[in-house]
Design a protein around this motif. Structure first.
Motif, PDB file in Angstrom:
ATOM      1  N   VAL A 198      58.273   7.955  14.745  1.00  0.00           N
ATOM      2  CA  VAL A 198      59.686   7.612  14.702  1.00  0.00           C
ATOM      3  C   VAL A 198      59.800   6.211  14.104  1.00  0.00           C
ATOM      4  N   LEU A 199      60.507   6.114  12.983  1.00  0.00           N
ATOM      5  CA  LEU A 199      60.830   4.823  12.380  1.00  0.00           C
ATOM      6  C   LEU A 199      62.100   4.325  13.047  1.00  0.00           C
ATOM      7  N   THR A 200      62.041   3.123  13.617  1.00  0.00           N
ATOM      8  CA  THR A 200      63.212   2.532  14.239  1.00  0.00           C
ATOM      9  C   THR A 200      63.584   1.252  13.496  1.00  0.00           C
ATOM     10  N   VAL A 201      64.872   1.076  13.269  1.00  0.00           N
ATOM     11  CA  VAL A 201      65.383  -0.133  12.613  1.00  0.00           C
ATOM     12  C   VAL A 201      66.550  -0.630  13.458  1.00  0.00           C
ATOM     13  N   VAL A 202      66.513  -1.916  13.828  1.00  0.00           N
ATOM     14  CA  VAL A 202      67.538  -2.523  14.670  1.00  0.00           C
ATOM     15  C   VAL A 202      68.007  -3.823  14.026  1.00  0.00           C
ATOM     16  N   ASP A 203      69.332  -4.051  14.044  1.00  0.00           N
ATOM     17  CA  ASP A 203      69.884  -5.343  13.622  1.00  0.00           C
ATOM     18  C   ASP A 203      69.668  -6.300  14.794  1.00  0.00           C
ATOM     19  N   ASP A 204      68.915  -7.368  14.579  1.00  0.00           N
ATOM     20  CA  ASP A 204      68.539  -8.255  15.672  1.00  0.00           C
ATOM     21  C   ASP A 204      69.704  -9.065  16.233  1.00  0.00           C
ATOM     22  N   HIS A 205      70.804  -9.198  15.520  1.00  0.00           N
ATOM     23  CA  HIS A 205      71.945  -9.942  16.062  1.00  0.00           C
ATOM     24  C   HIS A 205      72.864  -9.038  16.869  1.00  0.00           C
ATOM     25  N   THR A 206      73.270  -7.929  16.307  1.00  0.00           N
ATOM     26  CA  THR A 206      74.202  -7.026  17.000  1.00  0.00           C
ATOM     27  C   THR A 206      73.488  -6.080  17.952  1.00  0.00           C
ATOM     28  N   ARG A 207      72.175  -5.971  17.843  1.00  0.00           N
ATOM     29  CA  ARG A 207      71.330  -5.050  18.613  1.00  0.00           C
ATOM     30  C   ARG A 207      71.624  -3.590  18.289  1.00  0.00           C
ATOM     31  N   GLU A 208      72.351  -3.349  17.207  1.00  0.00           N
ATOM     32  CA  GLU A 208      72.640  -1.970  16.806  1.00  0.00           C
ATOM     33  C   GLU A 208      71.377  -1.287  16.311  1.00  0.00           C
ATOM     34  N   CYS A 209      71.182  -0.058  16.725  1.00  0.00           N
ATOM     35  CA  CYS A 209      70.124   0.759  16.157  1.00  0.00           C
ATOM     36  C   CYS A 209      70.661   1.294  14.833  1.00  0.00           C
ATOM     37  N   LEU A 210      70.033   0.915  13.750  1.00  0.00           N
ATOM     38  CA  LEU A 210      70.491   1.319  12.424  1.00  0.00           C
ATOM     39  C   LEU A 210      69.871   2.637  11.982  1.00  0.00           C
ATOM     40  N   ALA A 211      68.692   2.953  12.509  1.00  0.00           N
ATOM     41  CA  ALA A 211      68.032   4.207  12.127  1.00  0.00           C
ATOM     42  C   ALA A 211      67.005   4.621  13.163  1.00  0.00           C
ATOM     43  N   LEU A 212      66.930   5.917  13.386  1.00  0.00           N
ATOM     44  CA  LEU A 212      65.856   6.569  14.119  1.00  0.00           C
ATOM     45  C   LEU A 212      65.433   7.744  13.246  1.00  0.00           C
ATOM     46  N   VAL A 213      64.336   7.596  12.540  1.00  0.00           N
ATOM     47  CA  VAL A 213      63.890   8.621  11.604  1.00  0.00           C
ATOM     48  C   VAL A 213      62.646   9.278  12.174  1.00  0.00           C
ATOM     49  N   VAL A 214      62.728  10.569  12.446  1.00  0.00           N
ATOM     50  CA  VAL A 214      61.625  11.317  13.042  1.00  0.00           C
ATOM     51  C   VAL A 214      60.978  12.181  11.969  1.00  0.00           C
ATOM     52  N   ASP A 215      59.660  12.082  11.831  1.00  0.00           N
ATOM     53  CA  ASP A 215      58.941  12.939  10.889  1.00  0.00           C
ATOM     54  C   ASP A 215      57.445  12.897  11.199  1.00  0.00           C
ATOM     55  N   THR A 216      56.732  13.857  10.642  1.00  0.00           N
ATOM     56  CA  THR A 216      55.283  13.874  10.852  1.00  0.00           C
ATOM     57  C   THR A 216      54.573  12.874   9.950  1.00  0.00           C
ATOM     58  N   SER A 217      55.224  12.480   8.867  1.00  0.00           N
ATOM     59  CA  SER A 217      54.637  11.513   7.951  1.00  0.00           C
ATOM     60  C   SER A 217      55.732  10.590   7.432  1.00  0.00           C
ATOM     61  N   LEU A 218      55.510   9.297   7.537  1.00  0.00           N
ATOM     62  CA  LEU A 218      56.485   8.317   7.052  1.00  0.00           C
ATOM     63  C   LEU A 218      55.756   7.320   6.165  1.00  0.00           C
ATOM     64  N   SER A 219      55.745   7.592   4.880  1.00  0.00           N
ATOM     65  CA  SER A 219      55.062   6.722   3.920  1.00  0.00           C
ATOM     66  C   SER A 219      55.932   5.514   3.591  1.00  0.00           C
ATOM     67  N   GLY A 220      55.372   4.569   2.852  1.00  0.00           N
ATOM     68  CA  GLY A 220      56.127   3.411   2.392  1.00  0.00           C
ATOM     69  C   GLY A 220      57.316   3.821   1.542  1.00  0.00           C
ATOM     70  N   ARG A 221      57.129   4.818   0.693  1.00  0.00           N
ATOM     71  CA  ARG A 221      58.243   5.302  -0.145  1.00  0.00           C
ATOM     72  C   ARG A 221      59.375   5.870   0.702  1.00  0.00           C
ATOM     73  N   ARG A 222      59.001   6.595   1.742  1.00  0.00           N
ATOM     74  CA  ARG A 222      60.023   7.166   2.635  1.00  0.00           C
ATOM     75  C   ARG A 222      60.763   6.048   3.364  1.00  0.00           C
ATOM     76  N   VAL A 223      60.040   5.027   3.802  1.00  0.00           N
ATOM     77  CA  VAL A 223      60.673   3.894   4.475  1.00  0.00           C
ATOM     78  C   VAL A 223      61.668   3.225   3.532  1.00  0.00           C
ATOM     79  N   VAL A 224      61.292   3.067   2.269  1.00  0.00           N
ATOM     80  CA  VAL A 224      62.186   2.472   1.266  1.00  0.00           C
ATOM     81  C   VAL A 224      63.464   3.304   1.129  1.00  0.00           C
ATOM     82  N   ARG A 225      63.337   4.624   1.063  1.00  0.00           N
ATOM     83  CA  ARG A 225      64.517   5.490   0.961  1.00  0.00           C
ATOM     84  C   ARG A 225      65.426   5.328   2.181  1.00  0.00           C
TER      85      ARG A 225
END
Length: 188
Positions: free
Chosen positions: A46-73
């Motif tokens: 699970v890729l998690t991305v959070v805005d450190d000021h607002t504490r908002e969760c910006l993304a929860l991406v679930v997959d069996t493979s998360l490459s650098g290219r996928r993270v960029v997308r």
């Protein structure tokens, strides 16, 4: 007979200096990966991305493979909705030290800060998020497929953003806090 010495592992050249606490949205995003297993033993992440000021969760991406290219997308998709971050903070995993990430951050002139190895609290907001929310659901649930994991973990983003007040945000939810900031900005 001479034995050839192997060179050390090449490491990404992001900043490692101390970073300031953000005082506005999109100033700093925290990024982390969490792993779990399906009932048949296959791993998913699970890729998690959070805005450190607002504490908002910006993304929860679930997959069996998360490459650098996928993270960029996924980061580009967040930017399309929320705007550009000034900085992204992450650990030194292979996904975030890949050429795709390095090129992406350089092309967009976004600082990428790598925490010191073995120091997860240097990215404390995302560590707190993963401990408190989405992965708690993962620990309480047995998933039989990646699709089921996506279906069950995805709603945690909305629950966390819209229904969980934070004492550090004046007992507002991250969504309420971000909305108030946007209204203050418009009024100024």
């Amino acid at each position: 007979m001479q034995v050839r010495k192997r060179g050390g592992r090449k490491r990404a050249l992001g900043t490692r200096r101390p970073i300031i606490v953000p005082d506005q949205p999109n100033q700093r995003w925290g990024l982390d990966f969490v792993s779990d297993a399906l009932t048949d033993g296959r791993r998913f992440r699970v890729l998690t991305v959070v805005d450190d000021h607002t504490r908002e969760c910006l993304a929860l991406v679930v997959d069996t493979s998360l490459s650098g290219r996928r993270v960029v997308r996924e980061l580009d998709a967040i930017i399309a909705q929320k705007g550009w971050p000034s900085m992204v903070v992450s650990d030194n995993g292979t996904e975030v030290t890949s050429m795709a990430i390095l090129r992406w951050s350089q092309d967009r002139q976004i600082d990428w800060h790598y925490i010191a190895p073995g120091k997860p609290m240097q990215n404390g907001f995302i560590e707190s998020f993963t401990a408190a929310s989405a992965m708690n659901a993962s620990n309480e649930t047995l998933f039989t497929s990646p699709a089921e994991a996506k279906m069950r973990i995805g709603p945690w983003k909305d629950d966390y953003n819209d229904h969980r007040p934070h004492s550090s945000l004046g007992n507002l939810t991250p969504s309420e806090f971000a909305s108030n900031l946007a209204l203050e900005k418009q009024a100024a």
